[in-house]
Write an enzyme that holds these catalytic residues in place. Structure first.
Site, PDB file in Angstrom:
ATOM      1  N   GLU A   1     -35.878 -77.791   9.268  1.00 47.67           N
ATOM      2  CA  GLU A   1     -35.875 -78.081   7.812  1.00 47.67           C
ATOM      3  C   GLU A   1     -34.760 -79.073   7.460  1.00 47.67           C
ATOM      4  OE1 GLU A   1     -38.110 -76.694   5.597  1.00 47.67           O
ATOM      5  OE2 GLU A   1     -38.926 -75.022   6.744  1.00 47.67           O
TER       6      GLU A   1
HETATM    7  C1  LIG Z   1     -38.503 -74.097  16.867  1.00 50.30           C
HETATM    8  C2  LIG Z   1     -38.707 -75.375  16.134  1.00 50.30           C
HETATM    9  C3  LIG Z   1     -39.691 -75.455  15.160  1.00 50.30           C
HETATM   10  C4  LIG Z   1     -39.919 -76.660  14.497  1.00 50.30           C
HETATM   11  N1  LIG Z   1     -40.968 -76.752  13.593  1.00 50.30           N
HETATM   12  C5  LIG Z   1     -41.290 -77.964  13.085  1.00 50.30           C
HETATM   13  C6  LIG Z   1     -42.488 -78.121  12.298  1.00 50.30           C
HETATM   14  O1  LIG Z   1     -43.221 -77.170  12.028  1.00 50.30           O
HETATM   15  N2  LIG Z   1     -42.811 -79.379  11.862  1.00 50.30           N
HETATM   16  C7  LIG Z   1     -42.023 -80.459  12.124  1.00 50.30           C
HETATM   17  O2  LIG Z   1     -42.376 -81.556  11.703  1.00 50.30           O
HETATM   18  N3  LIG Z   1     -40.877 -80.344  12.871  1.00 50.30           N
HETATM   19  C8  LIG Z   1     -40.512 -79.134  13.354  1.00 50.30           C
HETATM   20  N4  LIG Z   1     -39.371 -79.004  14.130  1.00 50.30           N
HETATM   21  C9  LIG Z   1     -38.552 -80.170  14.384  1.00 50.30           C
HETATM   22  C10 LIG Z   1     -37.184 -80.121  13.673  1.00 50.30           C
HETATM   23  O3  LIG Z   1     -37.367 -80.323  12.301  1.00 50.30           O
HETATM   24  C11 LIG Z   1     -36.301 -81.186  14.341  1.00 50.30           C
HETATM   25  O4  LIG Z   1     -35.966 -80.689  15.618  1.00 50.30           O
HETATM   26  C12 LIG Z   1     -35.043 -81.474  13.518  1.00 50.30           C
HETATM   27  O5  LIG Z   1     -35.377 -82.145  12.342  1.00 50.30           O
HETATM   28  C13 LIG Z   1     -34.028 -82.331  14.301  1.00 50.30           C
HETATM   29  O6  LIG Z   1     -34.623 -83.420  14.922  1.00 50.30           O
HETATM   30  P1  LIG Z   1     -34.345 -83.701  16.490  1.00 50.30           P
HETATM   31  O7  LIG Z   1     -34.615 -82.426  17.207  1.00 50.30           O
HETATM   32  O8  LIG Z   1     -35.094 -84.906  16.901  1.00 50.30           O
HETATM   33  O9  LIG Z   1     -32.793 -83.965  16.571  1.00 50.30           O
HETATM   34  P2  LIG Z   1     -31.988 -85.397  16.277  1.00 50.30           P
HETATM   35  O10 LIG Z   1     -32.544 -85.979  15.048  1.00 50.30           O
HETATM   36  O11 LIG Z   1     -32.079 -86.166  17.551  1.00 50.30           O
HETATM   37  O12 LIG Z   1     -30.568 -84.855  16.053  1.00 50.30           O
HETATM   38  C14 LIG Z   1     -29.664 -84.458  17.094  1.00 50.30           C
HETATM   39  C15 LIG Z   1     -28.285 -84.218  16.486  1.00 50.30           C
HETATM   40  O13 LIG Z   1     -27.796 -85.443  15.904  1.00 50.30           O
HETATM   41  C16 LIG Z   1     -27.532 -85.252  14.526  1.00 50.30           C
HETATM   42  N5  LIG Z   1     -27.888 -86.444  13.773  1.00 50.30           N
HETATM   43  C17 LIG Z   1     -29.093 -87.045  13.691  1.00 50.30           C
HETATM   44  N6  LIG Z   1     -29.028 -88.106  12.883  1.00 50.30           N
HETATM   45  C18 LIG Z   1     -27.758 -88.179  12.431  1.00 50.30           C
HETATM   46  C19 LIG Z   1     -27.064 -89.045  11.546  1.00 50.30           C
HETATM   47  N7  LIG Z   1     -27.659 -90.033  10.903  1.00 50.30           N
HETATM   48  N8  LIG Z   1     -25.768 -88.809  11.315  1.00 50.30           N
HETATM   49  C20 LIG Z   1     -25.130 -87.781  11.927  1.00 50.30           C
HETATM   50  N9  LIG Z   1     -25.726 -86.915  12.760  1.00 50.30           N
HETATM   51  C21 LIG Z   1     -27.028 -87.118  13.013  1.00 50.30           C
HETATM   52  C22 LIG Z   1     -28.360 -84.043  14.112  1.00 50.30           C
HETATM   53  O14 LIG Z   1     -27.837 -83.398  12.972  1.00 50.30           O
HETATM   54  C23 LIG Z   1     -28.289 -83.196  15.368  1.00 50.30           C
HETATM   55  O15 LIG Z   1     -27.105 -82.466  15.370  1.00 50.30           O
HETATM   56  C24 LIG Z   1     -39.109 -77.788  14.787  1.00 50.30           C
HETATM   57  C25 LIG Z   1     -38.103 -77.697  15.747  1.00 50.30           C
HETATM   58  C26 LIG Z   1     -37.905 -76.517  16.429  1.00 50.30           C
HETATM   59  C27 LIG Z   1     -36.849 -76.462  17.489  1.00 50.30           C
END
Ligand SMILES: Cc1cc2nc3c(=O)[nH]c(=O)nc-3n(C[C@H](O)[C@H](O)[C@H](O)COP(=O)(O)OP(=O)(O)OC[C@H]3O[C@@H](n4cnc5c(N)ncnc54)[C@H](O)[C@@H]3O)c2cc1C
Length: 484
Positions: A293
């Site tokens: 979220e």
């Molecule tokens: C169990 C589970 C259920 C999920 N369910 C859904 C779903 O139903 N639908 C859906 O669409 N998605 C879903 N997700 C995806 C989830 O929303 C994403 O994993 C989340 O938004 C983070 O994206 P990422 O994993 O690519 O991490 P990244 O975006 O790669 O982030 C990695 C780290 O870098 C930080 N970061 C990223 N950008 C910046 C920035 N600009 N400045 C500073 N820090 C930054 C983040 O805060 C994090 O700490 C789910 C994920 C999981 C694990």
């Protein structure tokens, strides 16, 4: 959570009357399960960088979707999925995708740290044929669906953590009452009582913030005419209006739940690490809340980011407020007569708000429009805003409880609020000083000016929190958990 939120709300808020009639009754009855597919392998936090593409078929009857969505909750069993894709690789748009459409499938279940009851899979769109009538909302306006729906999801996530905190407290308090070490129950040790009290404090504050947001939104929505053709759109506008509060609820609730779950494990000692004991699962399950979220980092950026945008648009008078506080700095602030009473916590919270405006002013003056790229400052501003919302919520509820029940019956909420406001205000003073030291960059004269102002704005005197904490813990021990 997913089904009634991000799985259903896109169609509820953005569907055409035909789309609503086709999907909502079955989603409401549970005949259909919903999902929401935004994330991709290459685009998580940066969701708008999605690569899934949609192209109109030569006969104009379908959009052909190609790409892969990652980590989709309910993905293995959802019947209806809101998928975001870029039409011609450019126009970010929402689509209602049925599981049975040609070219739609899912990959294998992810093996997760927790929330094992949920399905999390990739959704594969291999030239999936989506009828043109299943475009959701306006072409190129998919971000409106994606982000508005997340606002509601963020508050819901925060609200759910309250239940988690209460359950952990219930398990932990029962455990420490039974478990004996050094010849006495763990619950009689001051350090354990401290953990119980701190968990109760976090739970009370989180619960209060969630009801506050819900009440504020309810009040706003209740002013709308349900027969108005634009009712749904106007409701959404209200949700958008409270986007900052939704992010606050998400960040605060997820961190409170992690704190309480962690202390729950600690109170169980080695048994907390063993799967047979329920706190072990709470600890693992809680961890995801800070990630999905919108990660807490992204939500922290949204909080001051939205505020600054509103200030730039002239919707709030931030610069005027900064000037007023600079003026008051010269004239002096009202002094507290007695910091021990709850009513005087109101003064502390009001001064904390002024301190937040002051430090924002310091940062805005220094960095001007670049402030949004200075993440450390944005995060500090977010923490100020979150804590002020938290303190004020706790204070307002406790004052209301005093009115309803009288001071004696409201003594635990009063104790919680006194501790919370006093300790958080002291932390905010330290944070403000650090914030200004970072702005001053080693210029001692500049820092001293800032420090003098900070001390004048918010002067917190410590109170006897030990005795108050013991009262809070005792109350939880007598009631087998959180009982406010
Ligand atoms: C169990 C589970 C259920 C999920 N369910 C859904 C779903 O139903 N639908 C859906 O669409 N998605 C879903 N997700 C995806 C989830 O929303 C994403 O994993 C989340 O938004 C983070 O994206 P990422 O994993 O690519 O991490 P990244 O975006 O790669 O982030 C990695 C780290 O870098 C930080 N970061 C990223 N950008 C910046 C920035 N600009 N400045 C500073 N820090 C930054 C983040 O805060 C994090 O700490 C789910 C994920 C999981 C694990």
């Amino acid at each position: 959570m997913c089904h009634t939120g991000i799985g259903t709300l896109p169609i509820l808020y953005f569907g055409t009357p035909e789309q609503k009639a086709k999907y909502l009754p079955k989603l409401a009855s549970g005949e259909y399960i919903g999902a929401y597919a935004l994330t991709e392998a290459g685009s998580g936090s940066d969701a708008l960088a999605a690569k899934t593409k949609a192209v109109l078929s030569p006969d104009g009857k379908h959009y052909i979707l190609h790409g892969e969505k990652m980590f989709i909750t309910n993905g293995a069993w959802a019947d209806v999925i809101t998928v975001f894709a870029k039409i011609d690789g450019e126009h970010f748009t929402g689509f209602i995708v049925e599981r049975g459409f040609e070219g739609v499938s899912h990959g294998k279940e992810e093996v997760k740290m927790g929330i094992h009851g949920s399905s999390t899979v990739p959704i594969i769109l291999q030239d999936a044929k989506v009828p043109v009538e299943n475009v959701l909302g306006e072409i190129g306006k998919g971000h409106k669906i994606a982000f508005n729906v997340l606002n509601v999801g963020r508050w819901k996530l925060g609200a759910a953590t309250v239940g988690g905190c209460k359950r952990v407290l219930e398990h932990s308090v029962r455990y420490v009452k039974e478990r004996k070490q050094f010849g006495q129950p763990l619950s009689t040790f001051e350090i354990i009582q401290d953990k119980i009290a701190n968990s109760v404090i976090k739970t009370y504050v989180t619960e209060t913030m969630m009801y506050r947001y819900a009440g504020t939104l309810d009040d706003a929505i209740s002013t709308l005419d349900k027969t108005d053709a634009d009712y749904d759109q106007k409701t959404l506008k209200m949700v958008e209006e409270y986007a900052i509060e939704a992010s606050i609820c998400k960040v605060y609730g997820s961190e409170a739940m992690d704190f309480v779950a962690d202390e729950g494990v600690q109170m169980h000692g080695g048994y907390g690490y063993i799967q047979e004991y329920p706190v072990e699962a709470f600890y693992r399950n809680s961890r995801i809340n800070r990630i999905y979220e919108g990660t807490n980092e992204i939500n922290r950026m949204i909080i001051p980011g939205t505020l600054l945008k509103r200030a730039l648009k002239g919707e709030i008078d931030l610069m005027g407020e900064i000037q007023r506080i600079l003026g008051q700095l010269k004239d002096g602030f009202p002094k507290e007569t007695d910091q021990r009473t709850l009513v005087n916590r109101t003064n502390l919270v009001n001064q904390a708000k002024k301190l937040a405006v002051y430090v924002s002013g310091v940062a805005v003056q220094k960095y001007m429009a670049d402030i949004k790229d200075r993440q450390s400052f944005m995060v500090a501003m977010a923490d100020f805003i979150i804590e002020i919302y938290a303190m004020e919520s706790a204070l307002l509820r406790s004052l209301q409880l005093i009115k309803q029940l009288g001071e004696e019956k409201a003594r635990i909420p009063i104790a919680i609020t006194k501790i919370y406001v006093t300790e958080k205000c002291a932390e905010l003073v330290t944070m403000a000083k650090q914030f200004c030291a970072n702005v001053a960059k080693g210029d001692d004269a500049a820092y001293e000016k800032y420090e003098k102002a900070i001390t004048r704005i918010l002067d917190v005197k410590p109170i006897d929190t030990l005795n108050l904490r013991l009262q809070i813990a005792q109350h939880a021990i007598e009631n087998d958990g959180y009982a406010i």
